[in-house]
Structure formats: C-alpha cells, structure tokens
Motif scaffolding. Structure first.
Motif, PDB file in Angstrom:
ATOM      1  N   LEU A   1     -16.479  -1.535 -10.794  1.00 10.16           N
ATOM      2  CA  LEU A   1     -15.114  -1.032 -10.746  1.00 10.16           C
ATOM      3  C   LEU A   1     -14.826  -0.096 -11.919  1.00 10.16           C
ATOM      4  O   LEU A   1     -14.147   0.924 -11.757  1.00 10.16           O
TER       5      LEU A   1
ATOM      6  N   ASN B   1     -16.567   3.202 -11.107  1.00 13.67           N
ATOM      7  CA  ASN B   1     -15.802   3.927 -10.088  1.00 13.67           C
ATOM      8  C   ASN B   1     -14.549   4.555 -10.686  1.00 13.67           C
ATOM      9  O   ASN B   1     -14.197   5.698 -10.374  1.00 13.67           O
TER      10      ASN B   1
ATOM     11  N   LEU C   1     -16.970  -0.734  -4.030  1.00 15.55           N
ATOM     12  CA  LEU C   1     -15.738  -1.477  -3.755  1.00 15.55           C
ATOM     13  C   LEU C   1     -15.985  -2.698  -2.885  1.00 15.55           C
ATOM     14  O   LEU C   1     -15.515  -3.795  -3.195  1.00 15.55           O
TER      15      LEU C   1
ATOM     16  N   ALA D   1     -17.958  -5.292  -4.893  1.00 17.96           N
ATOM     17  CA  ALA D   1     -17.114  -5.939  -5.893  1.00 17.96           C
ATOM     18  C   ALA D   1     -16.191  -6.959  -5.231  1.00 17.96           C
ATOM     19  O   ALA D   1     -16.003  -8.063  -5.746  1.00 17.96           O
ATOM     20  N   LYS D   2     -15.666  -6.607  -4.091  1.00 20.75           N
ATOM     21  CA  LYS D   2     -14.756  -7.511  -3.370  1.00 20.75           C
ATOM     22  C   LYS D   2     -15.467  -8.809  -2.984  1.00 20.75           C
ATOM     23  O   LYS D   2     -14.900  -9.895  -3.097  1.00 20.75           O
TER      24      LYS D   2
ATOM     25  N   ILE E   1      -6.283  -4.184  -4.033  1.00 17.55           N
ATOM     26  CA  ILE E   1      -6.368  -2.768  -4.372  1.00 17.55           C
ATOM     27  C   ILE E   1      -5.152  -2.038  -3.837  1.00 17.55           C
ATOM     28  O   ILE E   1      -4.706  -2.289  -2.709  1.00 17.55           O
TER      29      ILE E   1
ATOM     30  N   VAL F   1      -7.144  -1.694  -9.111  1.00 19.93           N
ATOM     31  CA  VAL F   1      -7.868  -2.817  -8.505  1.00 19.93           C
ATOM     32  C   VAL F   1      -7.666  -4.022  -9.403  1.00 19.93           C
ATOM     33  O   VAL F   1      -7.849  -3.936 -10.621  1.00 19.93           O
TER      34      VAL F   1
END
Length: 139
Positions: A53, A56, A111, A114-115, A123, A132
């Motif tokens: 994250l 990103n 993403l 990470a989720k 988010i 996020v």
C-alpha cells in the motif's frame, strides 16, 4: 470500519515522498505489530500489506502519509494503519481490486493482495486522492 482517528487512537505519522519513506512506514507498522502482540505470521501479513500500500501510494498517488497505531476493541488488540495520498484517485475501484488487473507494469496483486492479507480493509478514492485503511487483529 470503525473510525480509529475519531476514537482517539494515538496515531504515529510518516510522510511518504521516497522509497526510503516507504521503508520507514513499513518499520513503524512492524514495530506496532510487535508491540500489539501480533503473531509472527500476522506481523508478516500486515507488514507485507503495508509495504504494498505504501508503494502504491508513492507510485500512483505521488506520495502521502501513513498513519498507524495499536488499537483495542473489547478484549482484542491489533494494529490500524491508513495510507492517504492526494493523487488523481482510482477511477474504477472494483476493477482495481480485481486480481490480475494492473494500471502499470506490476503483477496486479497490490490492492487485492493487501485486502486478502488483513482482517479489515476499507478504501475510498476520488479526484482529491485515495485513502486505504487496514486493521490486523491479534489472535
């Protein structure tokens, strides 16, 4: 997801403008995970998510700030972290959260990966940036 900022959590902040700052943010999250009593497996999951994250946020959002804290809810303890940038936002969140989709040259797991790694994931994105928020709870 509960609003830990409004709940008075003592958030520590790391501005992110360089790759080195992403490392600093990742180290903060690791320290809080250790302090919060997360297992080594959950520490690794949380730090991996934070690294993705943060990267990103730097690459697509032009940098921003990472805020993190140990948190408690009833008898359980965990770590909350948020990644906030002021970039152009994500045009299609559903698409961005699809495994394999990438807006750049990556593998498309940032993403969505990470989720999957954390217990809670939220988010929001618009023309003024993306935020996020994640939580990993101790077991």
């Amino acid at each position: 997801m509960r609003d830990y900022r409004a709940g008075g959590a003592a958030l520590e902040a790391v501005p992110v403008a360089t790759s080195g700052d992403v490392v600093t943010a990742r180290q903060l999250v690791r320290t809080l995970a250790q302090r919060g009593g997360l297992s080594l497996v959950n520490q690794t999951k949380l730090v991996t998510a934070a690294s993705e994250l943060g990267r990103n946020m730097l690459v697509y959002g032009g940098g921003g700030v990472v805020r993190a804290a140990t948190v408690a809810e009833g008898a359980r303890a965990g770590v909350y972290a948020e990644f906030e940038d002021e970039g152009p936002g994500i045009a299609d969140l559903d698409l961005a959260l699809t495994d394999g989709w990438t807006s750049g040259t990556g593998m498309g797991l940032g993403l969505s990966g990470a989720k999957r790694l954390v217990d809670e994931f939220d988010i929001t994105s618009g023309t003024r940036g993306t935020t996020v928020r994640i939580v990993m709870w101790g077991r």
